[in-house]
Scaffold this motif. Structure first.
Motif, short mmCIF file in Angstrom:
data_model
loop_
_atom_site.label_atom_id
_atom_site.label_comp_id
_atom_site.label_asym_id
_atom_site.label_seq_id
_atom_site.Cartn_x
_atom_site.Cartn_y
_atom_site.Cartn_z
N LEU A 1 -3.38 4.14 -1.47
CA LEU A 1 -4.34 4.41 -0.40
C LEU A 1 -4.87 5.83 -0.45
O LEU A 1 -6.04 6.08 -0.12
CB LEU A 1 -3.68 4.19 0.97
CG LEU A 1 -3.23 2.77 1.31
CD1 LEU A 1 -2.53 2.77 2.67
CD2 LEU A 1 -4.40 1.81 1.32
N ILE B 1 1.48 1.66 5.85
CA ILE B 1 1.96 2.26 4.61
C ILE B 1 3.28 1.60 4.26
O ILE B 1 4.21 1.58 5.05
CB ILE B 1 2.16 3.79 4.77
CG1 ILE B 1 0.83 4.48 5.01
CG2 ILE B 1 2.85 4.37 3.53
CD1 ILE B 1 0.95 5.96 5.30
N ASN B 2 3.34 1.05 3.05
CA ASN B 2 4.55 0.38 2.60
C ASN B 2 5.43 1.25 1.71
O ASN B 2 6.62 1.01 1.57
CB ASN B 2 4.21 -0.90 1.85
CG ASN B 2 3.32 -1.83 2.64
OD1 ASN B 2 2.16 -2.04 2.27
ND2 ASN B 2 3.83 -2.38 3.73
N PHE C 1 -3.53 5.99 8.00
CA PHE C 1 -3.39 4.62 7.51
C PHE C 1 -2.43 3.83 8.40
O PHE C 1 -1.25 4.21 8.55
CB PHE C 1 -2.88 4.61 6.07
CG PHE C 1 -3.77 5.37 5.11
CD1 PHE C 1 -5.02 4.89 4.79
CD2 PHE C 1 -3.34 6.56 4.55
CE1 PHE C 1 -5.85 5.59 3.92
CE2 PHE C 1 -4.15 7.27 3.68
CZ PHE C 1 -5.42 6.78 3.37
N SER D 1 0.84 -1.19 0.00
CA SER D 1 0.00 0.00 0.00
C SER D 1 0.88 1.25 0.00
O SER D 1 1.81 1.35 0.80
CB SER D 1 -0.90 0.01 1.24
OG SER D 1 -1.75 -1.13 1.26
N LYS E 1 -1.40 -1.03 -4.13
CA LYS E 1 -2.58 -0.18 -4.10
C LYS E 1 -2.23 1.22 -3.58
O LYS E 1 -1.44 1.38 -2.65
CB LYS E 1 -3.66 -0.79 -3.20
CG LYS E 1 -4.05 -2.22 -3.57
CD LYS E 1 -4.58 -2.31 -5.00
CE LYS E 1 -5.00 -3.74 -5.36
NZ LYS E 1 -5.44 -3.85 -6.78
#
Length: 205
Positions: free
Chosen positions: A69, A95-96, A92, A35, A67
């Motif tokens: 976000l 979070i990557n 969130f 994400s 994805k």
């Protein structure tokens, strides 16, 4: 990017390529899943639109498991990058990755990530290479930055102007090359096309 027919040529980087390069780095580093959030940059500017759209399109085409976000526009300042990244981290839980249209917001976002104790665990990409960006890349907070070549742009601009005055052909658009800086490659890059030598100032008349 102006559409004026009074402009002889446009010398710049290809913003579409910049966005796709960031997406490829992000998708590969995240192994195709995760994400991400986006700090696009200044609203209404062609570079923020083109880079951000190319990033999203490339992710969707090649890395559908990654994805987006959320995304935000802002003035391209470290203060805005810090504020928006702090908001994203609160909104969130996971979070990557973080996309930055420019390194001016990335510097602030990196400060937020570092303060949150997430250095190295979030993949962060940017464009350009100011000194603070280089510092955060060497520390591993910013994962990669796509580097434009402003020195080359200036050189090409002088040559284009001379050709125009001598009534020689000048291409309507010229895209300069791009490089990617990471912690592993930063010491191997030739930065003479990006920055003036340390201590250099324009000659005074």
């Amino acid at each position: 990017m102006t559409d004026s027919d009074q402009v002889v040529t446009r010398i710049r980087s290809d913003d579409d390529v910049i966005g796709r390069m960031q997406a490829d780095f992000m998708g590969d580093r995240l192994k195709g899943g995760g994400s991400v959030v986006m700090l696009r940059g200044a609203p209404g500017t062609s570079w923020a639109e083109i880079r951000g759209n190319a990033f999203k399109q490339q992710l969707a085409a090649k890395y559908p498991g990654v994805k987006v976000l959320g995304e935000q526009y802002s003035q391209s300042t470290p203060a805005d990058g810090l504020r928006l990244m702090e908001d994203f981290l609160q909104t969130f839980p996971q979070i990557n990755g973080v996309y930055n249209g420019a390194d001016s917001t990335a510097v602030g976002a990196a400060q937020a990530v570092k303060s949150a104790g997430k250095s190295g665990s979030i993949v962060m990409t940017a464009t350009d290479f100011q000194l603070d960006t280089e510092k955060f890349i060497r520390e591993g907070v910013i994962s990669a930055s796509v580097l434009q070549q402003p020195v080359t742009m200036g050189r090409w601009g002088v040559r284009a102007a001379i050709n125009y005055l001598e009534k020689k052909p000048v291409p309507p658009v010229m895209f300069t090359g791009l490089m990617t800086a990471t912690k592993e490659t930063v010491d191997c890059l030739d930065l003479t096309t990006l920055r003036a030598p340390a201590g250099w100032t324009p000659p005074a008349r």
